[in-house]
Design a protein around this motif. Structure first.
Motif, PDB file in Angstrom:
ATOM      1  N   GLN A 160      38.327  36.154  40.860  1.00 36.06           N
ATOM      2  CA  GLN A 160      37.409  35.144  40.345  1.00 36.06           C
ATOM      3  C   GLN A 160      37.653  34.883  38.862  1.00 36.06           C
ATOM      4  N   ASP A 161      37.991  35.963  38.144  1.00 34.32           N
ATOM      5  CA  ASP A 161      38.260  35.807  36.709  1.00 34.32           C
ATOM      6  C   ASP A 161      39.595  35.116  36.457  1.00 34.32           C
ATOM      7  N   LYS A 162      40.593  35.443  37.304  1.00 33.80           N
ATOM      8  CA  LYS A 162      41.942  34.896  37.073  1.00 33.80           C
ATOM      9  C   LYS A 162      42.507  34.333  38.373  1.00 33.80           C
ATOM     10  N   PRO A 163      41.950  33.225  38.835  1.00 37.15           N
ATOM     11  CA  PRO A 163      42.367  32.716  40.146  1.00 37.15           C
ATOM     12  C   PRO A 163      43.854  32.341  40.232  1.00 37.15           C
ATOM     13  N   SER A 164      44.476  32.054  39.092  1.00 42.50           N
ATOM     14  CA  SER A 164      45.900  31.700  39.170  1.00 42.50           C
ATOM     15  C   SER A 164      46.783  32.946  39.250  1.00 42.50           C
ATOM     16  N   LYS A 165      46.176  34.108  38.984  1.00 43.77           N
ATOM     17  CA  LYS A 165      46.952  35.358  38.982  1.00 43.77           C
ATOM     18  C   LYS A 165      46.677  36.234  40.199  1.00 43.77           C
ATOM     19  N   VAL A 166      45.470  36.143  40.726  1.00 43.97           N
ATOM     20  CA  VAL A 166      45.094  37.022  41.844  1.00 43.97           C
ATOM     21  C   VAL A 166      44.527  36.194  42.994  1.00 43.97           C
ATOM     22  N   LEU A 167      45.162  36.307  44.125  1.00 43.42           N
ATOM     23  CA  LEU A 167      44.675  35.626  45.327  1.00 43.42           C
ATOM     24  C   LEU A 167      44.041  36.676  46.229  1.00 43.42           C
ATOM     25  N   PHE A 168      42.819  36.445  46.624  1.00 47.15           N
ATOM     26  CA  PHE A 168      42.089  37.402  47.450  1.00 47.15           C
ATOM     27  C   PHE A 168      42.101  36.897  48.891  1.00 47.15           C
ATOM     28  N   LEU A 169      42.643  37.698  49.794  1.00 44.31           N
ATOM     29  CA  LEU A 169      42.728  37.286  51.201  1.00 44.31           C
ATOM     30  C   LEU A 169      42.043  38.309  52.082  1.00 44.31           C
ATOM     31  N   LYS A 170      41.382  37.822  53.122  1.00 47.29           N
ATOM     32  CA  LYS A 170      40.754  38.737  54.080  1.00 47.29           C
ATOM     33  C   LYS A 170      41.479  38.619  55.413  1.00 47.29           C
ATOM     34  N   TYR A 171      41.678  39.746  56.068  1.00 43.97           N
ATOM     35  CA  TYR A 171      42.331  39.769  57.383  1.00 43.97           C
ATOM     36  C   TYR A 171      41.586  38.832  58.338  1.00 43.97           C
ATOM     37  N   GLU A 172      40.257  38.902  58.305  1.00 46.65           N
ATOM     38  CA  GLU A 172      39.437  38.099  59.231  1.00 46.65           C
ATOM     39  C   GLU A 172      39.685  36.607  59.022  1.00 46.65           C
ATOM     40  N   ASP A 173      39.818  36.190  57.746  1.00 49.86           N
ATOM     41  CA  ASP A 173      40.063  34.765  57.471  1.00 49.86           C
ATOM     42  C   ASP A 173      41.459  34.366  57.939  1.00 49.86           C
ATOM     43  N   LEU A 174      42.414  35.251  57.712  1.00 53.84           N
ATOM     44  CA  LEU A 174      43.790  34.961  58.155  1.00 53.84           C
ATOM     45  C   LEU A 174      43.850  34.804  59.669  1.00 53.84           C
ATOM     46  N   LYS A 175      43.092  35.635  60.366  1.00 54.15           N
ATOM     47  CA  LYS A 175      43.064  35.540  61.833  1.00 54.15           C
ATOM     48  C   LYS A 175      42.383  34.241  62.273  1.00 54.15           C
ATOM     49  N   ALA A 176      41.282  33.922  61.587  1.00 55.15           N
ATOM     50  CA  ALA A 176      40.475  32.775  62.016  1.00 55.15           C
ATOM     51  C   ALA A 176      41.204  31.451  61.782  1.00 55.15           C
ATOM     52  N   ASP A 177      41.890  31.310  60.666  1.00 54.45           N
ATOM     53  CA  ASP A 177      42.580  30.048  60.371  1.00 54.45           C
ATOM     54  C   ASP A 177      43.861  30.360  59.590  1.00 54.45           C
ATOM     55  N   THR A 178      44.844  30.815  60.333  1.00 56.92           N
ATOM     56  CA  THR A 178      46.081  31.289  59.702  1.00 56.92           C
ATOM     57  C   THR A 178      46.749  30.167  58.907  1.00 56.92           C
ATOM     58  N   LYS A 179      46.734  28.966  59.458  1.00 58.50           N
ATOM     59  CA  LYS A 179      47.422  27.859  58.786  1.00 58.50           C
ATOM     60  C   LYS A 179      46.790  27.560  57.424  1.00 58.50           C
ATOM     61  N   PHE A 180      45.477  27.492  57.402  1.00 59.05           N
ATOM     62  CA  PHE A 180      44.765  27.191  56.159  1.00 59.05           C
ATOM     63  C   PHE A 180      45.069  28.259  55.102  1.00 59.05           C
ATOM     64  N   GLU A 181      44.974  29.523  55.498  1.00 55.15           N
ATOM     65  CA  GLU A 181      45.184  30.622  54.548  1.00 55.15           C
ATOM     66  C   GLU A 181      46.645  30.692  54.099  1.00 55.15           C
ATOM     67  N   LEU A 182      47.547  30.347  55.008  1.00 57.02           N
ATOM     68  CA  LEU A 182      48.968  30.380  54.643  1.00 57.02           C
ATOM     69  C   LEU A 182      49.285  29.275  53.623  1.00 57.02           C
ATOM     70  N   LYS A 183      48.665  28.139  53.794  1.00 53.29           N
ATOM     71  CA  LYS A 183      48.870  27.051  52.830  1.00 53.29           C
ATOM     72  C   LYS A 183      48.308  27.446  51.465  1.00 53.29           C
ATOM     73  N   ARG A 184      47.176  28.123  51.504  1.00 52.01           N
ATOM     74  CA  ARG A 184      46.565  28.611  50.261  1.00 52.01           C
ATOM     75  C   ARG A 184      47.505  29.614  49.586  1.00 52.01           C
ATOM     76  N   MET A 185      48.100  30.470  50.413  1.00 51.34           N
ATOM     77  CA  MET A 185      49.014  31.479  49.868  1.00 51.34           C
ATOM     78  C   MET A 185      50.258  30.821  49.258  1.00 51.34           C
TER      79      MET A 185
END
Ligand SMILES: Nc1ncnc2c1ncn2[C@@H]1O[C@H](COP(=O)(O)OS(=O)(=O)O)[C@@H](OP(=O)(O)O)[C@H]1O
Length: 273
Positions: A160-185
């Motif tokens: 939250q402090d450094k969104p351009s440096k740290v991406l926070f991912l949850k396994y549950e979100d990756l499972k639920a919408d892999t395409k969306f999270e992969l694009k974010r990654m």
């Protein structure tokens, strides 16, 4: 007389250091040690001290920081396939992920191995009942890389402090919408997918290549072992790959205890899972 420096004395880690650290009985290791508010296996501690002292991050370095069993194998595969997609076409028949486990392509910086040749080896049968012992330790935060709440909340806050440096991912979100999270990654890794790539099926190819079903069936993951650590069998990285399977293993008492810990530790953050 001056002592001839050995590998140990030349390294950044000194055996005596261990004696000054708080320690707890480990589960797969004799002890885990508290260093800078984190519980470490001995081998991980050595690597961490060396990493802290010598690692110089370059602009385009990617560090994957995840708790054990949180989906690291999958995340490494997705990150590798995405970041290297121009060199290795995700749909190609000889893609490296079809022949090598993602931990081989994106190595751990250290792993603790216990074996009978290790002087610290403890016969597992002499340890307390693994499931309860592991659970008790886990809910107290006394586990390798723990406490889990410090790890998760630390990275959550950093993201939250450094969104351009740290991406926070949850396994549950990756499972639920892999395409969306992969694009974010991909966006975060500074290699966003183009419209042509998306319409051309590149994202779908990466998702398929890294899918649990596909990876579990690969020969390298059915019978392969770590090249230099044959005690680790790749098949153990692939169990069920489903969200919520923990309910089949937790007693009502365990669920109640862990829910309390989670409420206490995460209640004030706006992080939910
Ligand atoms: N490709 C893919 N897709 C979805 N899920 C996957 C995938 N690969 C591994 N897994 C599941 O991830 C869990 C293991 O976590 P880690 O990879 O972090 O384990 S390890 O710490 O590296 O040993 C473990 O979860 P559980 O099945 O719930 O135990 C694995 O099954």
């Amino acid at each position: 007389m001056e002592k001839t420096p050995t590998a140990e004395t030349k390294s950044d880690f000194h055996e005596e250091m261990l004696h000054s650290l708080p320690r707890e009985r480990g589960w797969t290791d004799p002890y885990i040690y508290l260093f800078q508010h984190v519980w470490f296996r001995q081998a991980n501690l050595k690597a961490t001290i060396s990493f802290q002292k010598h690692f110089q991050a370059k602009h385009n370095d990617i560090v994957i920081a995840s708790l054990p069993k949180a989906g690291t194998t999958w995340l490494k595969a997705l990150a590798f396939a995405t970041a290297k997609r121009h060199r290795f076409i995700p749909s190609q028949n000889d893609h490296p992920l079809l022949h090598s486990n993602s931990h081989t392509l994106v190595p751990f910086f250290e792993l603790t191995i216990y074996s009978e040749n290790n002087p610290n080896y403890v016969d597992p049968s002499t340890l307390p009942e693994p499931r309860m012992f592991g659970f008790e330790r886990y809910s107290e935060g006394k586990h390798p890389c723990g406490p889990f709440w410090s790890h998760v909340l630390g990275y959550w806050k950093a993201s939250q402090d450094k969104p351009s440096k740290v991406l926070f991912l949850k396994y549950e979100d990756l499972k639920a919408d892999t395409k969306f999270e992969l694009k974010r990654m991909a966006q975060f890794l500074d290699c966003p997918f183009t419209e042509e790539e998306e319409s051309g099926g590149v994202i779908d190819s990466i998702i398929e290549l890294c899918s649990f079903r596909k990876m579990k069936e690969l020969e390298v993951n059915k019978s392969g072992k770590f090249p230099d650590r044959p005690i680790i069998e790749n098949e153990h990285f692939f169990r069920k790959g489903e969200i919520g399977d923990w309910v089949n293993y937790f007693s009502p008492e365990m669920t109640e205890k862990l829910s309390k810990v989670i409420e206490e530790k995460f209640g004030e953050s706006n992080l939910s899972f």
